[in-house]
Write a protein that holds these residues in place. Sequence first.
Motif, PDB file in Angstrom:
ATOM      1  N   UNK A 186       0.548  -1.413   0.048  1.00 58.20           N
ATOM      2  CA  UNK A 186       0.115   0.353   0.133  1.00 58.20           C
ATOM      3  C   UNK A 186       0.856   1.539   0.268  1.00 58.20           C
ATOM      4  N   UNK A 187      -0.021   2.326  -0.852  1.00 56.72           N
ATOM      5  CA  UNK A 187       1.281   3.270  -0.732  1.00 56.72           C
ATOM      6  C   UNK A 187       0.089   4.715   0.722  1.00 56.72           C
ATOM      7  N   UNK A 188       1.568   5.127   1.412  1.00 57.05           N
ATOM      8  CA  UNK A 188       0.401   5.795   2.536  1.00 57.05           C
ATOM      9  C   UNK A 188       1.653   7.742   1.937  1.00 57.05           C
ATOM     10  N   UNK A 189       0.574   8.728   2.010  1.00 54.95           N
ATOM     11  CA  UNK A 189       0.905   9.958   2.766  1.00 54.95           C
ATOM     12  C   UNK A 189       0.330  10.836   3.330  1.00 54.95           C
ATOM     13  N   UNK A 190       1.615  11.003   4.129  1.00 58.76           N
ATOM     14  CA  UNK A 190       0.746  11.855   5.442  1.00 58.76           C
ATOM     15  C   UNK A 190       0.635  13.588   5.487  1.00 58.76           C
ATOM     16  N   UNK A 191       0.550  13.752   6.477  1.00 63.31           N
ATOM     17  CA  UNK A 191      -0.047  15.463   6.150  1.00 63.31           C
ATOM     18  C   UNK A 191       1.477  16.487   6.751  1.00 63.31           C
ATOM     19  N   UNK A 192       2.336  15.718   6.005  1.00 64.11           N
ATOM     20  CA  UNK A 192       3.969  16.402   6.470  1.00 64.11           C
ATOM     21  C   UNK A 192       4.098  16.967   4.929  1.00 64.11           C
ATOM     22  N   UNK A 193       3.320  18.272   4.812  1.00 63.18           N
ATOM     23  CA  UNK A 193       3.690  18.454   3.776  1.00 63.18           C
ATOM     24  C   UNK A 193       5.089  19.355   3.163  1.00 63.18           C
ATOM     25  N   UNK A 194       5.812  19.450   4.054  1.00 65.18           N
ATOM     26  CA  UNK A 194       7.433  20.233   4.276  1.00 65.18           C
ATOM     27  C   UNK A 194       7.929  19.630   3.301  1.00 65.18           C
ATOM     28  N   UNK A 195       7.433  17.686   3.838  1.00 62.80           N
ATOM     29  CA  UNK A 195       8.664  17.101   2.632  1.00 62.80           C
ATOM     30  C   UNK A 195       8.404  16.802   1.099  1.00 62.80           C
ATOM     31  N   UNK A 196       6.594  17.285   1.031  1.00 67.00           N
ATOM     32  CA  UNK A 196       6.686  17.324  -0.414  1.00 67.00           C
ATOM     33  C   UNK A 196       6.972  19.016  -1.308  1.00 67.00           C
ATOM     34  N   UNK A 197       7.771  19.942   0.187  1.00 69.34           N
ATOM     35  CA  UNK A 197       8.086  21.163  -0.552  1.00 69.34           C
ATOM     36  C   UNK A 197       9.023  21.202  -1.029  1.00 69.34           C
ATOM     37  N   UNK A 261       2.824  22.435  16.261  1.00 64.48           N
ATOM     38  CA  UNK A 261       3.962  22.584  15.981  1.00 64.48           C
ATOM     39  C   UNK A 261       5.045  20.592  15.680  1.00 64.48           C
ATOM     40  N   UNK A 262       3.894  19.910  14.936  1.00 63.32           N
ATOM     41  CA  UNK A 262       4.233  18.445  14.628  1.00 63.32           C
ATOM     42  C   UNK A 262       5.287  18.864  13.243  1.00 63.32           C
ATOM     43  N   UNK A 263       4.629  20.070  12.677  1.00 59.43           N
ATOM     44  CA  UNK A 263       5.687  20.225  11.362  1.00 59.43           C
ATOM     45  C   UNK A 263       7.264  20.590  11.131  1.00 59.43           C
ATOM     46  N   UNK A 264       7.046  21.544  12.333  1.00 62.74           N
ATOM     47  CA  UNK A 264       8.435  21.463  12.832  1.00 62.74           C
ATOM     48  C   UNK A 264       9.114  20.456  13.743  1.00 62.74           C
TER      49      UNK A 264
END
Length: 450
Positions: A186-197, A261-264
């Motif tokens: 399966x493929x899973x992407x999470x909402x930590x969009x900085x990793x895709x920025x 704050x999980x993003x940072x």
Amino acid sequence: MKPTNKTSRRRFLENTAAIGAIGAIGASQLIRSCSSEEASTTNVVEPSFLATAPDGEPLKAGVIGCGGRGTGAAINHLDAGPNLNIVAAGDVFQDRLDKFRADLKEQRNAELDDSMCFTGFDAYKRVIESDVDIVILATPPYFRPEHFQACVEARKHVFMEKPVAVDPVGARAIMAASKQAEAAGLCVVTGTQRRHEWSYQNLLARVKAGMIGDITATNVYWNMGKLWHVKPQSGMNEMEYMIRDWVNWTWLSGDHIVEQHIHNIDVSNWFMGKPPVEAVGMGSRLRRLTGDCYDNFAIDFVYEKQIHMGSQCRQINDCANSVSEHIRGAKGLMIAGDSRFQIYGPDASLLYEYTSPVDAEGKKLENNPYVQEHIDLVAAIRTGNQIVEAEETAKSNLTAIMGRQAAYTGKKVTWEEMMGSGLKLGPKGEMKMGPVDMDKSIPVAGSAPK
């Protein structure tokens, strides 16, 4: 498709994987990054990105959690490429489901059949059981571990918003389910969009190439004004009120150090390549109007070799604000956020600055990162280049929980303790509307003076 080695699980759109996908996708859809300043380091591997997801057989998605983020994620998914459809949706509340459908119709002319729309605490099961290929999880984070496990067991690809858990038990459940997702192809992407920025990927390429030397410290910030809150309405029972006001309740959101704050924190862990081993910190509740969350935290996280991450987050109006990450190295400093994406040398000279690439007519080529993460997910599904981000996000999630518990208790909290902790938040017994049976006291660190 089951991954065969570590490389096959690496982010699909990094340069080496992108090269391997050109035959299936078409080179015209790949965009090579560029910048206003060229790096002095010669061994930088420039990241590449897809402008849009490749075409393929239609993919049907269902959305669980139809609030603002669920609606946004659904629209981002539709914008990611061709032959993508939202065909099912579920939420605890009928009014949110109705608004979701109206917004989808108005903004993307997408309509859902009545028979594919579900309400109640079991709505997630009915969405997963419907004929969907991808499930978008956007409920309050408390529900994420159970919903993700159900998706994996049903063999559905997943996009799930961060955070993925509110307590150590939930974070570890996500890690275990992530391994199952990998094994199931399966493929899973999470909402930590900085990793895709694009900006962050370009900075990471240069840090990996040694432009700032070995990392010696990091500082991360999400200091901003107050978020929203909901006032209790006449006829609203306690469970309904808490869920509608979820961002202010620790059992539903994880507190803002976890929810936002999980993003940072994730950026620091991402660049370091591992989570911290311990944390000491503090926080308090000064101006929050509802719920039981704090509105400020300051945590000293410590990685191996005594490398420290200084972490600050605050949600109070009329204070100094910053949403940024600072990665310090033996030979320089990287700054991301607050409208800057730069690398400086030891003498404070600017070595590199990322600016968004444009075409010959000046049109910006860089995708919205909220769309890019869906492009990456769909591309991974259609090309067979598996991507599974859940475990890494769960580790950053647990890092944030470690910091929260350090502030709540005033004690040093270790990663080992978090990995063995039985702490599980939430009400006792079955999830249902009505009174909520749980401790609602606000944590206070330490003990009262005698």
